[in-house]
Scaffold this motif. Sequence first.
Motif, PDB file in Angstrom:
ATOM      1  N   ALA A  16       0.852  -1.189   0.000  1.00 16.38           N
ATOM      2  CA  ALA A  16       0.000   0.000   0.000  1.00 16.38           C
ATOM      3  C   ALA A  16       0.885   1.235   0.000  1.00 16.38           C
ATOM      4  O   ALA A  16       1.947   1.260   0.623  1.00 16.38           O
ATOM      5  N   ASP A  17       0.458   2.249  -0.712  1.00 19.37           N
ATOM      6  CA  ASP A  17       1.193   3.503  -0.704  1.00 19.37           C
ATOM      7  C   ASP A  17       1.049   4.179   0.653  1.00 19.37           C
ATOM      8  O   ASP A  17      -0.006   4.108   1.286  1.00 19.37           O
ATOM      9  N   VAL A  18       2.105   4.827   1.075  1.00 23.99           N
ATOM     10  CA  VAL A  18       2.102   5.591   2.321  1.00 23.99           C
ATOM     11  C   VAL A  18       2.006   7.061   1.937  1.00 23.99           C
ATOM     12  O   VAL A  18       2.692   7.513   1.018  1.00 23.99           O
ATOM     13  N   ARG A  58       6.860 -11.502   1.778  1.00 22.15           N
ATOM     14  CA  ARG A  58       7.023 -12.612   0.821  1.00 22.15           C
ATOM     15  C   ARG A  58       7.540 -13.876   1.505  1.00 22.15           C
ATOM     16  O   ARG A  58       7.127 -14.987   1.168  1.00 22.15           O
ATOM     17  N   ASN A  59       8.446 -13.704   2.457  1.00 19.22           N
ATOM     18  CA  ASN A  59       9.103 -14.855   3.066  1.00 19.22           C
ATOM     19  C   ASN A  59       8.573 -15.216   4.446  1.00 19.22           C
ATOM     20  O   ASN A  59       9.113 -16.111   5.103  1.00 19.22           O
ATOM     21  N   GLY A  60       7.539 -14.528   4.896  1.00 18.78           N
ATOM     22  CA  GLY A  60       6.849 -14.907   6.128  1.00 18.78           C
ATOM     23  C   GLY A  60       7.674 -14.795   7.400  1.00 18.78           C
ATOM     24  O   GLY A  60       7.656 -15.709   8.225  1.00 18.78           O
ATOM     25  N   ALA A  91       7.144  -2.755  12.205  1.00 18.15           N
ATOM     26  CA  ALA A  91       5.894  -3.032  12.918  1.00 18.15           C
ATOM     27  C   ALA A  91       5.052  -3.937  12.040  1.00 18.15           C
ATOM     28  O   ALA A  91       5.230  -3.989  10.824  1.00 18.15           O
ATOM     29  N   SER A  92       4.099  -4.613  12.659  1.00 20.06           N
ATOM     30  CA  SER A  92       3.229  -5.508  11.910  1.00 20.06           C
ATOM     31  C   SER A  92       1.820  -5.459  12.475  1.00 20.06           C
ATOM     32  O   SER A  92       1.633  -5.555  13.687  1.00 20.06           O
ATOM     33  N   GLY A  93       0.864  -5.304  11.574  1.00 16.60           N
ATOM     34  CA  GLY A  93      -0.535  -5.402  11.953  1.00 16.60           C
ATOM     35  C   GLY A  93      -1.286  -4.094  12.098  1.00 16.60           C
ATOM     36  O   GLY A  93      -2.509  -4.086  12.065  1.00 16.60           O
ATOM     37  N   GLY A 127       4.171  -2.779   3.622  1.00 18.30           N
ATOM     38  CA  GLY A 127       4.036  -3.969   2.795  1.00 18.30           C
ATOM     39  C   GLY A 127       2.699  -4.642   3.011  1.00 18.30           C
ATOM     40  O   GLY A 127       1.927  -4.268   3.893  1.00 18.30           O
ATOM     41  N   SER A 128       2.428  -5.665   2.201  1.00 15.73           N
ATOM     42  CA  SER A 128       1.174  -6.386   2.357  1.00 15.73           C
ATOM     43  C   SER A 128       1.130  -7.021   3.745  1.00 15.73           C
ATOM     44  O   SER A 128       2.166  -7.325   4.329  1.00 15.73           O
TER      45      SER A 128
END
Length: 141
Positions: A16-18, A58-60, A91-93, A127-128
Amino acid sequence: MVLISLLFWALPVSAADVDRSAATSSINALRSDRNLPELQYSKKLEKAARRHAEDMARNGFFSHTGSDGSGVGDRVRRSGYGWCTAAENIASGQPTLVDVMQSWTTSQGHRKNMLHKAVSEFALARGSGNIWVMVLARPGC
């Protein structure tokens, strides 16, 4: 079927664009409260941040170390940025820019990176899967 799966994994992860303006305003408001100079947005640092966010998606995995063993300095250098000082927040989520900035602001280590006196530029990528990477740096030395 295997070929299709391999092709799928070879495609870039969509990110996603920031909103660069909102990100710049947010970090500079935090720095202004501490009488620190504003940071400039860097497209070269964005390249490093985006590549790391995509790598993690991509690599989890979720780490400051890339899937190839790289650190933030390696990734910044690969993006064509000759750095003197470099730091990274991940960060994630968090679903929004406001959420991720709030999360980093209330975390001692992440806040310290954003208030680092030696940095002069930054970039942010998403990122996704809402994987966020902020890279902060100063060129040269």
